[in-house]
Scaffold this motif. Structure first.
Motif, PDB file in Angstrom:
ATOM      1  N   ARG A   1     -15.147   2.361  20.358  1.00  0.00           N
ATOM      2  CA  ARG A   1     -14.894   2.127  18.939  1.00  0.00           C
ATOM      3  C   ARG A   1     -15.385   0.753  18.482  1.00  0.00           C
ATOM      4  O   ARG A   1     -15.840   0.596  17.351  1.00  0.00           O
ATOM      5  CB  ARG A   1     -13.398   2.255  18.647  1.00  0.00           C
ATOM      6  CG  ARG A   1     -12.866   3.683  18.632  1.00  0.00           C
ATOM      7  CD  ARG A   1     -11.478   3.738  18.014  1.00  0.00           C
ATOM      8  NE  ARG A   1     -10.966   5.096  17.934  1.00  0.00           N
ATOM      9  CZ  ARG A   1     -10.169   5.652  18.824  1.00  0.00           C
ATOM     10  NH1 ARG A   1      -9.784   4.944  19.879  1.00  0.00           N
ATOM     11  NH2 ARG A   1      -9.747   6.900  18.684  1.00  0.00           N
ATOM     12  N   SER A   2     -15.248  -0.231  19.340  1.00  0.00           N
ATOM     13  CA  SER A   2     -15.587  -1.596  18.931  1.00  0.00           C
ATOM     14  C   SER A   2     -17.066  -1.924  19.094  1.00  0.00           C
ATOM     15  O   SER A   2     -17.511  -2.994  18.676  1.00  0.00           O
ATOM     16  CB  SER A   2     -14.755  -2.601  19.739  1.00  0.00           C
ATOM     17  OG  SER A   2     -14.996  -2.460  21.133  1.00  0.00           O
ATOM     18  N   PHE A   3     -17.840  -1.023  19.677  1.00  0.00           N
ATOM     19  CA  PHE A   3     -19.259  -1.308  19.902  1.00  0.00           C
ATOM     20  C   PHE A   3     -20.032  -1.265  18.586  1.00  0.00           C
ATOM     21  O   PHE A   3     -19.952  -0.296  17.827  1.00  0.00           O
ATOM     22  CB  PHE A   3     -19.851  -0.303  20.886  1.00  0.00           C
ATOM     23  CG  PHE A   3     -21.334  -0.467  21.075  1.00  0.00           C
ATOM     24  CD1 PHE A   3     -21.869  -1.669  21.535  1.00  0.00           C
ATOM     25  CD2 PHE A   3     -22.203   0.575  20.786  1.00  0.00           C
ATOM     26  CE1 PHE A   3     -23.227  -1.826  21.716  1.00  0.00           C
ATOM     27  CE2 PHE A   3     -23.560   0.434  20.960  1.00  0.00           C
ATOM     28  CZ  PHE A   3     -24.078  -0.774  21.425  1.00  0.00           C
ATOM     29  N   ASN A   4     -20.776  -2.329  18.315  1.00  0.00           N
ATOM     30  CA  ASN A   4     -21.613  -2.421  17.121  1.00  0.00           C
ATOM     31  C   ASN A   4     -23.050  -2.698  17.558  1.00  0.00           C
ATOM     32  O   ASN A   4     -23.385  -3.822  17.941  1.00  0.00           O
ATOM     33  CB  ASN A   4     -21.120  -3.537  16.201  1.00  0.00           C
ATOM     34  CG  ASN A   4     -21.886  -3.590  14.884  1.00  0.00           C
ATOM     35  OD1 ASN A   4     -22.877  -2.891  14.702  1.00  0.00           O
ATOM     36  ND2 ASN A   4     -21.435  -4.425  13.955  1.00  0.00           N
ATOM     37  N   PRO A   5     -23.920  -1.678  17.514  1.00  0.00           N
ATOM     38  CA  PRO A   5     -25.288  -1.862  17.996  1.00  0.00           C
ATOM     39  C   PRO A   5     -26.109  -2.836  17.151  1.00  0.00           C
ATOM     40  O   PRO A   5     -27.167  -3.291  17.593  1.00  0.00           O
ATOM     41  CB  PRO A   5     -25.870  -0.445  17.921  1.00  0.00           C
ATOM     42  CG  PRO A   5     -25.048   0.252  16.890  1.00  0.00           C
ATOM     43  CD  PRO A   5     -23.674  -0.310  17.013  1.00  0.00           C
ATOM     44  N   VAL A   6     -25.626  -3.174  15.959  1.00  0.00           N
ATOM     45  CA  VAL A   6     -26.348  -4.112  15.104  1.00  0.00           C
ATOM     46  C   VAL A   6     -26.206  -5.537  15.624  1.00  0.00           C
ATOM     47  O   VAL A   6     -27.145  -6.337  15.560  1.00  0.00           O
ATOM     48  CB  VAL A   6     -25.833  -4.016  13.650  1.00  0.00           C
ATOM     49  CG1 VAL A   6     -26.511  -5.066  12.765  1.00  0.00           C
ATOM     50  CG2 VAL A   6     -26.054  -2.617  13.097  1.00  0.00           C
ATOM     51  N   THR A   7     -25.040  -5.847  16.162  1.00  0.00           N
ATOM     52  CA  THR A   7     -24.773  -7.224  16.600  1.00  0.00           C
ATOM     53  C   THR A   7     -24.828  -7.419  18.098  1.00  0.00           C
ATOM     54  O   THR A   7     -24.990  -8.547  18.570  1.00  0.00           O
ATOM     55  CB  THR A   7     -23.381  -7.664  16.099  1.00  0.00           C
ATOM     56  OG1 THR A   7     -22.390  -6.777  16.630  1.00  0.00           O
ATOM     57  CG2 THR A   7     -23.328  -7.620  14.576  1.00  0.00           C
TER      58      THR A   7
ATOM     59  N   TYR B   1     -21.060   3.059  29.738  1.00  0.00           N
ATOM     60  CA  TYR B   1     -22.518   3.122  29.884  1.00  0.00           C
ATOM     61  C   TYR B   1     -22.997   4.570  29.767  1.00  0.00           C
ATOM     62  O   TYR B   1     -24.004   4.869  29.100  1.00  0.00           O
ATOM     63  CB  TYR B   1     -22.944   2.546  31.229  1.00  0.00           C
ATOM     64  CG  TYR B   1     -23.313   1.085  31.199  1.00  0.00           C
ATOM     65  CD1 TYR B   1     -24.234   0.584  30.268  1.00  0.00           C
ATOM     66  CD2 TYR B   1     -22.768   0.194  32.126  1.00  0.00           C
ATOM     67  CE1 TYR B   1     -24.569  -0.752  30.238  1.00  0.00           C
ATOM     68  CE2 TYR B   1     -23.101  -1.147  32.106  1.00  0.00           C
ATOM     69  CZ  TYR B   1     -24.004  -1.620  31.166  1.00  0.00           C
ATOM     70  OH  TYR B   1     -24.333  -2.947  31.142  1.00  0.00           O
ATOM     71  N   GLY B   2     -22.285   5.462  30.431  1.00  0.00           N
ATOM     72  CA  GLY B   2     -22.672   6.876  30.391  1.00  0.00           C
ATOM     73  C   GLY B   2     -22.558   7.464  29.000  1.00  0.00           C
ATOM     74  O   GLY B   2     -23.416   8.249  28.579  1.00  0.00           O
ATOM     75  N   TRP B   3     -21.497   7.092  28.295  1.00  0.00           N
ATOM     76  CA  TRP B   3     -21.357   7.561  26.907  1.00  0.00           C
ATOM     77  C   TRP B   3     -22.551   7.126  26.065  1.00  0.00           C
ATOM     78  O   TRP B   3     -23.096   7.909  25.280  1.00  0.00           O
ATOM     79  CB  TRP B   3     -20.062   6.993  26.309  1.00  0.00           C
ATOM     80  CG  TRP B   3     -20.112   6.921  24.807  1.00  0.00           C
ATOM     81  CD1 TRP B   3     -19.949   7.947  23.933  1.00  0.00           C
ATOM     82  CD2 TRP B   3     -20.409   5.764  24.011  1.00  0.00           C
ATOM     83  NE1 TRP B   3     -20.105   7.507  22.630  1.00  0.00           N
ATOM     84  CE2 TRP B   3     -20.385   6.160  22.652  1.00  0.00           C
ATOM     85  CE3 TRP B   3     -20.662   4.429  24.302  1.00  0.00           C
ATOM     86  CZ2 TRP B   3     -20.618   5.271  21.610  1.00  0.00           C
ATOM     87  CZ3 TRP B   3     -20.898   3.547  23.261  1.00  0.00           C
ATOM     88  CH2 TRP B   3     -20.871   3.971  21.939  1.00  0.00           C
TER      89      TRP B   3
ATOM     90  N   SER C   1      -9.235  11.649  14.061  1.00  0.00           N
ATOM     91  CA  SER C   1      -8.918  10.385  14.747  1.00  0.00           C
ATOM     92  C   SER C   1      -9.010  10.506  16.261  1.00  0.00           C
ATOM     93  O   SER C   1      -9.045   9.494  16.963  1.00  0.00           O
ATOM     94  CB  SER C   1      -7.517   9.915  14.355  1.00  0.00           C
ATOM     95  OG  SER C   1      -6.545  10.892  14.673  1.00  0.00           O
ATOM     96  N   ASP C   2      -9.060  11.727  16.802  1.00  0.00           N
ATOM     97  CA  ASP C   2      -9.132  11.934  18.254  1.00  0.00           C
ATOM     98  C   ASP C   2     -10.559  12.150  18.747  1.00  0.00           C
ATOM     99  O   ASP C   2     -10.762  12.479  19.921  1.00  0.00           O
ATOM    100  CB  ASP C   2      -8.282  13.144  18.658  1.00  0.00           C
ATOM    101  CG  ASP C   2      -6.790  12.903  18.494  1.00  0.00           C
ATOM    102  OD1 ASP C   2      -6.360  11.745  18.679  1.00  0.00           O
ATOM    103  OD2 ASP C   2      -6.058  13.859  18.192  1.00  0.00           O
ATOM    104  N   SER C   3     -11.539  11.981  17.893  1.00  0.00           N
ATOM    105  CA  SER C   3     -12.914  12.310  18.279  1.00  0.00           C
ATOM    106  C   SER C   3     -13.414  11.455  19.442  1.00  0.00           C
ATOM    107  O   SER C   3     -14.117  11.952  20.327  1.00  0.00           O
ATOM    108  CB  SER C   3     -13.851  12.161  17.073  1.00  0.00           C
ATOM    109  OG  SER C   3     -13.859  10.820  16.602  1.00  0.00           O
ATOM    110  N   VAL C   4     -13.058  10.180  19.470  1.00  0.00           N
ATOM    111  CA  VAL C   4     -13.506   9.315  20.573  1.00  0.00           C
ATOM    112  C   VAL C   4     -12.827   9.723  21.875  1.00  0.00           C
ATOM    113  O   VAL C   4     -13.444   9.733  22.942  1.00  0.00           O
ATOM    114  CB  VAL C   4     -13.216   7.834  20.247  1.00  0.00           C
ATOM    115  CG1 VAL C   4     -13.622   6.939  21.417  1.00  0.00           C
ATOM    116  CG2 VAL C   4     -13.966   7.402  18.999  1.00  0.00           C
ATOM    117  N   MET C   5     -11.556  10.063  21.799  1.00  0.00           N
ATOM    118  CA  MET C   5     -10.845  10.525  22.988  1.00  0.00           C
ATOM    119  C   MET C   5     -11.507  11.786  23.553  1.00  0.00           C
ATOM    120  O   MET C   5     -11.735  11.898  24.763  1.00  0.00           O
ATOM    121  CB  MET C   5      -9.380  10.789  22.647  1.00  0.00           C
ATOM    122  CG  MET C   5      -8.515  11.248  23.819  1.00  0.00           C
ATOM    123  SD  MET C   5      -8.420  13.054  23.916  1.00  0.00           S
ATOM    124  CE  MET C   5      -7.460  13.434  22.447  1.00  0.00           C
TER     125      MET C   5
END
Length: 248
Positions: free
Chosen positions: A26-32, A63-65, A90-94
């Motif tokens: 959730r916290s990953f931001n590919p822009v930054t 990494y695999g995700w 809200s459970d999509s990441v899980m």
């Protein structure tokens, strides 16, 4: 993906591993940040001596995700489209984390440890996930068509689908257990809801007996005697000056 570190006590920390994977995704931001920078900031150097096995496992899943994002997105899209009334957005990441484990880690992890991870979550949610993914009809129709758009057909059939089909004989019994747990929780929640909505039973009180009040009787008011009014008319005498003003 490297070998899974089985030296960790999976029973105690498997639930925490899922939560940490969700937080990192959730916290990953590919822009930054790049995926390497993002993981290093949160987990540190997992190759350093003394690195925690749990951190290594979390790193491998994240990494695999990132590497298999298109395959996982295809699964999540179909899962939500076909189970719109049974899954929460809200459970999509899980669900994404569990899809990666099932599709790419099941052989290394082992079915029993996979069941352990499933057991850390709500049985109702996990029943929807497991019954959808471990389903021959879904695999060879909806999911196959979706995965063909992002990866080679041979890889889809010989790796993704075939890898899941290896565990179909074990899934039937597991699904029965999951469904029983889900129904048990649902029944308990329904009973609790009904109990909360039920009218409270009040203790019966003894009937009130009326008692006449002890009041002092008021004395009758004193009424004065009526005054007698005289009815006799007494005329006045004719005044003397009346002759002076009247010709008669």
């Amino acid at each position: 993906m490297g070998p899974i570190p089985f030296s960790i006590n999976m029973t105690k920390i498997k639930g925490n591993i899922i939560v940490r994977c969700e937080e990192l995704i959730r916290s990953f931001n590919p822009v930054t940040h790049s995926i390497d920078t993002h993981i290093n900031e949160h987990l540190g150097d997992t190759k350093a001596p003394g690195a925690k096995s749990e951190d290594v496992f979390v790193q491998q899943i994240v990494y695999g995700w990132h590497r298999e994002k298109k395959v996982l997105e295809g699964f999540i899209k179909n899962l939500y489209a076909d189970n719109a009334a049974r899954v929460l957005r809200s459970d999509s990441v899980m669900y994404t984390v569990f899809a990666y484990i099932a599709l790419f880690c099941l052989d290394e992890l082992g079915f029993e440890k996979f069941k352990g991870f499933i057991g850390t979550q709500d049985p109702t949610k996990m029943y929807v996930f497991v019954s959808y993914l471990f389903n021959t009809e879904n695999l060879w129709s909806i999911l196959r068509a979706s995965w063909m758009k992002v990866v080679d057909l041979t890889y889809v059939e010989d790796d993704l689908i075939a890898g899941i089909e290896l565990y179909l004989p074990k899934i039937s019994e597991f699904l029965v257990d999951l469904e029983a747990k889900a129904q048990g929780i649902a029944s308990a929640l329904q009973a609790k809801k009904e109990a909360a909505n039920a009218a409270p039973v009040l203790a019966k009180k003894a009937s009130t007996r009326p008692i006449s009040p002890n009041l002092t009787r008021r004395k009758p008011p004193l009424i004065p005697e009526p005054q007698q009014i005289t009815q006799k008319v007494i005329p006045n005498e004719v005044p003397d000056n009346l002759d002076k003003i009247n010709l008669n």
